[in-house]
Design a protein around this motif. Sequence first.
Motif, PDB file in Angstrom:
ATOM      1  N   LYS A 214      41.368  41.654  44.322  1.00 50.64           N
ATOM      2  CA  LYS A 214      42.216  42.676  43.405  1.00 50.64           C
ATOM      3  C   LYS A 214      43.657  42.254  43.213  1.00 50.64           C
ATOM      4  CE  LYS A 214      43.974  46.099  46.661  1.00 50.64           C
ATOM      5  NZ  LYS A 214      44.390  47.528  46.657  1.00 50.64           N
ATOM      6  N   GLU A 215      44.161  41.658  44.413  1.00 50.99           N
ATOM      7  CA  GLU A 215      45.525  41.206  44.143  1.00 50.99           C
ATOM      8  C   GLU A 215      45.746  40.147  43.147  1.00 50.99           C
ATOM      9  OE1 GLU A 215      48.061  42.619  45.651  1.00 50.99           O
ATOM     10  OE2 GLU A 215      46.533  43.915  46.732  1.00 50.99           O
ATOM     11  N   TYR A 218      45.422  42.128  39.545  1.00 47.00           N
ATOM     12  CA  TYR A 218      46.552  42.882  39.208  1.00 47.00           C
ATOM     13  C   TYR A 218      47.713  41.866  38.659  1.00 47.00           C
ATOM     14  CZ  TYR A 218      45.117  46.719  42.217  1.00 47.00           C
ATOM     15  OH  TYR A 218      44.381  47.841  42.748  1.00 47.00           O
ATOM     16  N   LYS A 219      47.599  40.670  39.174  1.00 48.64           N
ATOM     17  CA  LYS A 219      48.744  39.489  38.700  1.00 48.64           C
ATOM     18  C   LYS A 219      48.278  39.316  37.325  1.00 48.64           C
ATOM     19  CE  LYS A 219      50.261  37.737  43.078  1.00 48.64           C
ATOM     20  NZ  LYS A 219      50.109  36.782  44.191  1.00 48.64           N
ATOM     21  N   TYR A 221      46.590  41.055  35.097  1.00 47.64           N
ATOM     22  CA  TYR A 221      47.074  42.094  33.932  1.00 47.64           C
ATOM     23  C   TYR A 221      48.528  41.991  34.000  1.00 47.64           C
ATOM     24  CZ  TYR A 221      42.679  44.490  33.337  1.00 47.64           C
ATOM     25  OH  TYR A 221      41.278  44.802  33.053  1.00 47.64           O
ATOM     26  N   TYR A 222      49.372  41.916  34.689  1.00 48.15           N
ATOM     27  CA  TYR A 222      50.879  42.012  34.874  1.00 48.15           C
ATOM     28  C   TYR A 222      51.385  40.558  34.048  1.00 48.15           C
ATOM     29  CZ  TYR A 222      55.760  41.321  36.204  1.00 48.15           C
ATOM     30  OH  TYR A 222      57.125  41.317  36.191  1.00 48.15           O
TER      31      TYR A 222
END
Length: 229
Positions: A214-215, A218-219, A221-222
């Motif tokens: 997930k980390e 998240y990156k 998407y960012y």
Amino acid sequence: KKELFTKIDNLTITVPSKWLAHTIEKSFLNKCPIKLIYNGVDLNIFKPTKSDIYKKMYGIENRKIIMGAASVWDERKGLEDFIELSKKIDNNYIIVLVGLKPQQIKKLPPNVIGIERTDSLKQLAELYSNGDIFVSLSREETFGLVVVEAMACGTPVIVYNTTASPELIVEGCGKIVSAGDITGVSETINAMIKLNKEEFRDKCIRHVQMWFDKEHIYKEYYNLYKDVK
């Protein structure tokens, strides 16, 4: 819906699977940029978790566990296929299905254990880890989160060759079987169990770490947000 969506300027569509991307390419949204970003799992929670509480609770310490899970069990998720599978396995196996409603549990055959939906991710990780193999008989998935969660816990998987399910696994993590081929599922389970779960464990975990952490998600998407804003 078509009118509303096509009025949006600078619309980028994110999808959790290649299958869904190909589906969107056939729709009126095919003029929009499509970005593949898989769904992610929390690897601090979904990891091999030792616990024999469930085996003792149900008296199945000496049996091989075929796991299945869904947030809602219906025809699409393969509940009836699991019932058919229960007719083809011997007493060395027990099927454990997580996420069933009480009325569904009452109708299960003796060699299928039903567990109601749990909101405890730790409990879910323990259940995945207890399984000798995880089987998804779902025919419609835009991703297939339970499959990835099981692999994160070191449990190999079997999936049907439909929609997004096949792209979640690689050789050494599990097998793909034709949808509805219950005999094929049973034979594949037998073959994989003979190899021992440890033959698959590390490959499953590394695969999830590489693609579904997930980390990392998240990156992605960012970075996408920075690119399109």
